[in-house]
Design an enzyme around this catalytic site. Structure first.
Site, PDB file in Angstrom:
ATOM      1  N   GLY A 122       0.796  -1.211   0.000  1.00 18.60           N
ATOM      2  CA  GLY A 122       0.000   0.000   0.000  1.00 18.60           C
ATOM      3  C   GLY A 122       0.830   1.264   0.000  1.00 18.60           C
ATOM      4  O   GLY A 122       2.067   1.236  -0.031  1.00 18.60           O
ATOM      5  N   GLU A 140       7.676 -10.533   2.595  1.00 20.74           N
ATOM      6  CA  GLU A 140       6.874 -11.483   1.828  1.00 20.74           C
ATOM      7  C   GLU A 140       6.471 -10.933   0.464  1.00 20.74           C
ATOM      8  O   GLU A 140       6.089 -11.699  -0.421  1.00 20.74           O
ATOM      9  CB  GLU A 140       5.624 -11.874   2.614  1.00 20.74           C
TER      10      GLU A 140
END
Length: 531
Positions: free
Chosen positions: A279, A302
């Site tokens: 984001g 990740e």
């Protein structure tokens, strides 16, 4: 011939070339109700040709709602597959994370049964057979895996993500392999390992972000492969999210905090391996590090987003370990492919069970940074359910890192707009409407207003500093009034370790639902709690 080679080049086990077929020819292998395992993690490394062909078949033959499947995937995948399946009512159960408006709608309308799970636990539990324990075979019925290549002995070389490919192969005996020749082969970038079950589970001897403990492919018995399909379709990727003034202010607060931690000797000059979520705020933090005073940095995370390429280009990032290369369809992936030699040796892609495993996260001392839906005054956080009931995406890997990191940071805007009020939703509340991360797991909370370092503070002291540093000015007096009222009442009754008034704790949420804003006029108890 593709500029990246032919199918014959990529499939080095030549016996498997006899199993090459079109995506449409694989439809014969599917039956309604099957448990399916897909490769992929975020919109990266997921199968495309076969799922799209199956969706076309369902749509053409009016089988919507009749051909439904259970999907077990490392995380979300591309909208042209998963979200389209949801629009055709092709999904019954879905584990453990998803994106897409049609999938979310199906979950919240009760048509799709979703299970939410910490991603590292999902990976290992899938390998243990926990999700297929009630099926007749005790296994997945069919797997669809996207690969860059198939080795001479049948090993599968993943593309842009590791996902849960090792665990899928543990519990599935029938595999459709999509060989993607529409992009370069990622052979050599992966560090794949298939962990044994307890009590024989291996030590994950990862001592730095660039450590390698496995192979560049996942072993696979060639007899399991029932079809080989060529694909030239690229990942749709994760759309790049531009930073705004709020996310930049949050990033600046975090960078200043790191500088102070280095000055105090609690962080080395090159910090510790960074884990960053997704984001605009995550992009802003990584962008801030690329321009900041720290160098020789590493990432153990990740998901790698577009700003990671800026980070590499700055010369300040030495290596990044991730489960997926989750770049944007444009300009992210084209930029990556055009500068292939620059980035290739600086990235290690791992399976989910390793990228998110608590053992290396704690050993490396990762700095975990993630964005919640809301936080409360005692440092609990909600990452998944708006209003405590509406699922967004899932907890993802945030809990893996926030429970086990060296520094556990949650960053969020102090407020969000509602339909009628530009600051109508406070992201700091008396009590979260759903709790994914408890007060025991968070060290630092950050908004554009400031940074609350709650390490070593009792709950009542945490509440004061979170309200003071993190709450929006519109909500500071409202939250302060609640806290002082709850504290006085609870201490009077000698139950004041973490003061709450349960007849009022969710009044801000109730007011939002009824009046479109969390700005309660008072904390009185009346028949109409939201008055």
């Amino acid at each position: 011939m593709s500029e990246y080679g032919t199918l014959q080049d990529r499939v080095r086990n030549k016996a498997l070339l006899s199993k090459v077929m079109s995506p449409e020819d694989t439809i014969q292998f599917f039956k309604p109700g099957m448990n399916l395992g897909w490769s992929g993690f975020t919109p990266a490394g997921y199968p495309k040709a076969v799922p799209i062909a199956l969706a076309d078949y369902v749509e053409k033959n009016n089988l919507q709602g009749k051909w439904k499947f259970n999907l077990f995937i490392g995380a979300s995948v591309g909208v042209e597959t998963e979200d389209r399946w949801a629009s055709l009512d092709m999904i019954d159960r879905r584990w453990p994370y998803q994106t897409g408006k049609n999938v979310a709608a199906g979950i919240n309308e009760g048509r799709i049964r979703m299970g939410d799970k910490h991603l590292s636990l999902f990976a290992q539990d899938l390998g243990y057979g926990f999700y297929t324990k009630d099926s007749e075979s005790g296994k997945l019925d069919l797997a669809i895996i996207e690969v860059s290549a198939i080795t001479e002995d049948g090993g599968l070389v993943p593309t842009t993500s590791g996902g849960v490919i090792p665990e899928i192969l543990m519990v599935c005996d029938k595999v459709i392999v999509e060989v993607n020749t529409g992009q370069p082969s990622f052979e050599g970038m992966h560090d794949m390992i298939s962990c044994s079950n307890p009590p024989n589970r291996e030590i994950l001897n990862i001592t730095k972000a660039s450590s390698r403990i496995g192979a560049t492919y996942v072993p696979c018995d060639p007899n399991k492969i029932i079809a080989v399909v060529e694909s030239k379709l690229r990942d749709k990727g994760r759309a790049f999210t531009e930073q705004d003034d709020t996310s930049k202010a949050i990033a600046d607060n975090i960078i200043d905090f790191f500088g102070n931690e280095v000055k105090k000797g609690r962080l080395p000059k090159n910090l510790l391996p960074i884990q960053s979520g997704v984001g605009s705020i995550a992009n802003a933090v990584i962008g801030g590090l690329a321009q900041g005073p720290f160098s020789n940095l590493t990432v153990y995370t990740e998901v790698l987003q577009d700003t990671m390429l800026d980070f590499f280009d700055s010369g300040k990032l030495d290596h990044a370990s991730s489960c997926s290369l989750s770049l944007s369809e444009t300009p992210g992936f084209p930029r990556f492919f055009e500068n292939w030699d620059k980035y290739f040796d600086k990235i290690t892609l791992r399976p989910l069970s390793i990228s998110n495993a608590p053992e290396p996260i704690r050993r490396l001392g990762c700095i975990a940074m993630n964005t919640p839906v809301e936080i409360d005054i005692y440092a609990h956080a909600n990452s998944t359910l708006v209003g405590g009931t509406r699922m967004i995406n899932g907890i993802g890997g945030s809990g893996d890192f926030l429970r086990n990191g060296y520094l556990k940071i949650m960053h969020t805007p102090s407020s969000r707009p509602s339909k009628t009020d530009p600051t109508g939703i406070s992201c700091v509340v008396p009590h979260c409407s759903h709790i994914d991360h408890t007060e025991h797991d968070l060290d630092v909370l950050v908004t554009e207003q400031g940074l609350a370092d709650v390490r070593g503070l009792c709950p009542r002291d945490r509440a004061k500093v979170i309200i003071e540093k993190c709450a929006h000015p519109d909500y500071k007096p409202i939250l302060t009034e609640y806290f002082e009222m709850a504290k006085a009442d609870c201490l009077k009754r000698k139950v004041g370790h973490e003061p709450q008034l349960w007849d009022r704790a969710f009044k801000m949420h109730l007011n939002l639902a009824q009046n479109g804003t969390m700005k309660v006029k008072n904390w009185d108890i009346k028949i109409d709690l939201c008055e």
